[in-house]
Design an enzyme around this catalytic site. Structure first.
Site, PDB file in Angstrom:
ATOM      1  N   CYS A  10     -30.858   1.181 -17.531  1.00 38.62           N
ATOM      2  CA  CYS A  10     -29.506   1.400 -17.001  1.00 38.62           C
ATOM      3  C   CYS A  10     -29.023   2.753 -17.517  1.00 38.62           C
ATOM      4  CB  CYS A  10     -28.570   0.252 -17.367  1.00 38.62           C
ATOM      5  SG  CYS A  10     -28.309   0.004 -19.140  1.00 38.62           S
ATOM      6  N   ASN A  13     -27.884   1.743 -21.922  1.00 34.05           N
ATOM      7  CA  ASN A  13     -28.730   0.798 -22.673  1.00 34.05           C
ATOM      8  C   ASN A  13     -27.931  -0.008 -23.703  1.00 34.05           C
ATOM      9  OD1 ASN A  13     -31.662   0.934 -24.871  1.00 34.05           O
ATOM     10  ND2 ASN A  13     -31.191  -0.571 -23.306  1.00 34.05           N
ATOM     11  N   CYS A  15     -25.295  -2.341 -22.201  1.00 34.02           N
ATOM     12  CA  CYS A  15     -24.692  -3.457 -21.456  1.00 34.02           C
ATOM     13  C   CYS A  15     -25.732  -4.174 -20.581  1.00 34.02           C
ATOM     14  CB  CYS A  15     -23.538  -2.969 -20.582  1.00 34.02           C
ATOM     15  SG  CYS A  15     -22.155  -2.256 -21.511  1.00 34.02           S
ATOM     16  N   ARG A  16     -26.115  -3.542 -19.480  1.00 34.70           N
ATOM     17  CA  ARG A  16     -26.932  -4.240 -18.487  1.00 34.70           C
ATOM     18  C   ARG A  16     -28.394  -4.388 -18.869  1.00 34.70           C
ATOM     19  NH1 ARG A  16     -25.388  -0.360 -13.743  1.00 34.70           N
ATOM     20  NH2 ARG A  16     -25.291   0.997 -15.585  1.00 34.70           N
ATOM     21  N   SER A  17     -29.049  -3.290 -19.254  1.00 35.70           N
ATOM     22  CA  SER A  17     -30.495  -3.411 -19.509  1.00 35.70           C
ATOM     23  C   SER A  17     -30.823  -4.250 -20.749  1.00 35.70           C
ATOM     24  CB  SER A  17     -31.193  -2.038 -19.542  1.00 35.70           C
ATOM     25  OG  SER A  17     -30.693  -1.215 -20.555  1.00 35.70           O
ATOM     26  N   ASP A 129     -22.068  -2.088 -13.030  1.00 32.81           N
ATOM     27  CA  ASP A 129     -21.827  -1.663 -14.406  1.00 32.81           C
ATOM     28  C   ASP A 129     -20.576  -2.361 -14.964  1.00 32.81           C
ATOM     29  OD1 ASP A 129     -21.373  -0.346 -16.757  1.00 32.81           O
ATOM     30  OD2 ASP A 129     -21.412   1.668 -15.887  1.00 32.81           O
TER      31      ASP A 129
HETATM   32  P1  4NP Z   1     -24.859   0.233 -19.272  1.00 35.38           P
HETATM   33  O1  4NP Z   1     -23.283   0.454 -19.335  1.00 35.38           O
HETATM   34  O2  4NP Z   1     -25.413   1.397 -18.498  1.00 35.38           O
HETATM   35  O3  4NP Z   1     -24.994  -1.044 -18.557  1.00 35.38           O
HETATM   36  O4  4NP Z   1     -25.344   0.188 -20.709  1.00 35.38           O
HETATM   37  C1  4NP Z   1     -22.693   1.637 -19.755  1.00 35.38           C
HETATM   38  C2  4NP Z   1     -22.631   1.940 -21.096  1.00 35.38           C
HETATM   39  C3  4NP Z   1     -22.025   3.092 -21.515  1.00 35.38           C
HETATM   40  C4  4NP Z   1     -21.493   3.963 -20.578  1.00 35.38           C
HETATM   41  C5  4NP Z   1     -21.555   3.665 -19.231  1.00 35.38           C
HETATM   42  C6  4NP Z   1     -22.165   2.494 -18.820  1.00 35.38           C
HETATM   43  N1  4NP Z   1     -20.856   5.145 -21.010  1.00 35.38           N
HETATM   44  O5  4NP Z   1     -20.318   5.870 -20.155  1.00 35.38           O
HETATM   45  O6  4NP Z   1     -20.850   5.435 -22.209  1.00 35.38           O
END
Ligand code: 4NP
Length: 158
Positions: A10, A13, A15-17, A129
């Site tokens: 993602c 790294n 939240c989703r992955s 997201d």
């Molecule tokens: P992820 O979520 O891609 O599912 O881990 C996010 C985590 C951090 C950010 C964006 C999405 N960020 O902008 O810091």
């Protein structure tokens, strides 16, 4: 022959992955399937950090402790180390495909695809997201990644 290997990617790294990694680890254990499983982000801002507290809480609701996971950025060797790389959304997929041709001077062997393509009726769609969202969004993320993990294990003969 080495065991099948799967990398989830993602943006951050955190939240989703990590939830996708946790879901596949659980489904693989339940099915008695030996897999190498990891997750990474296209971005490196959160490298070294544990998952988002809401992701940790969502996994805990399903009896899984992901507090020991640590974020990392995708590396060129990932395209050779992993047989399959799953992008959580379309932007992650575009970013991976942009990186892949230059990774390892063209010796990339991983198959790169969108995670929800595994789920009939959800082809081409994103795992949304949840970073700026609510606990309910994290529950929806879990529901999506668990369904994809189940489909993947079934496809791998688990
Ligand atoms: P992820 O979520 O891609 O599912 O881990 C996010 C985590 C951090 C950010 C964006 C999405 N960020 O902008 O810091």
């Amino acid at each position: 022959m080495s065991q099948p290997s799967v990398l989830f990617v993602c943006l951050g790294n955190i939240c989703r992955s990590p939830l996708a990694e946790a879901a596949l680890r659980a489904e693989a254990v339940a099915a008695g399937l030996a897999l190498t499983i990891d997750s990474a982000g296209t971005g490196g801002w959160h490298a070294g950090q544990p998952p988002d507290s809401r992701a940790i809480a969502e996994a805990a609701r399903h009896g899984i402790d992901i507090s020991g996971y640590r974020a990392r950025q995708v590396r060129p060797e990932d395209f050779q180390r992993f047989g399959q790389i799953f992008a959580l959304d379309q932007q992650n997929l575009r970013d991976l495909r942009r990186i892949a041709p230059s990774a390892l001077m063209g010796r990339s062997t991983a198959r790169v695809s969108l995670l929800m393509d595994l789920v009939p009726g959800r082809e081409g769609t994103a795992v949304i997201d949840p970073y700026g969202g609510s606990d309910e969004d994290f529950a929806e993320t879990w529901s999506d990644v668990r369904e994809a993990a189940r489909r993947l294990v079934a496809r791998m003969g688990g």
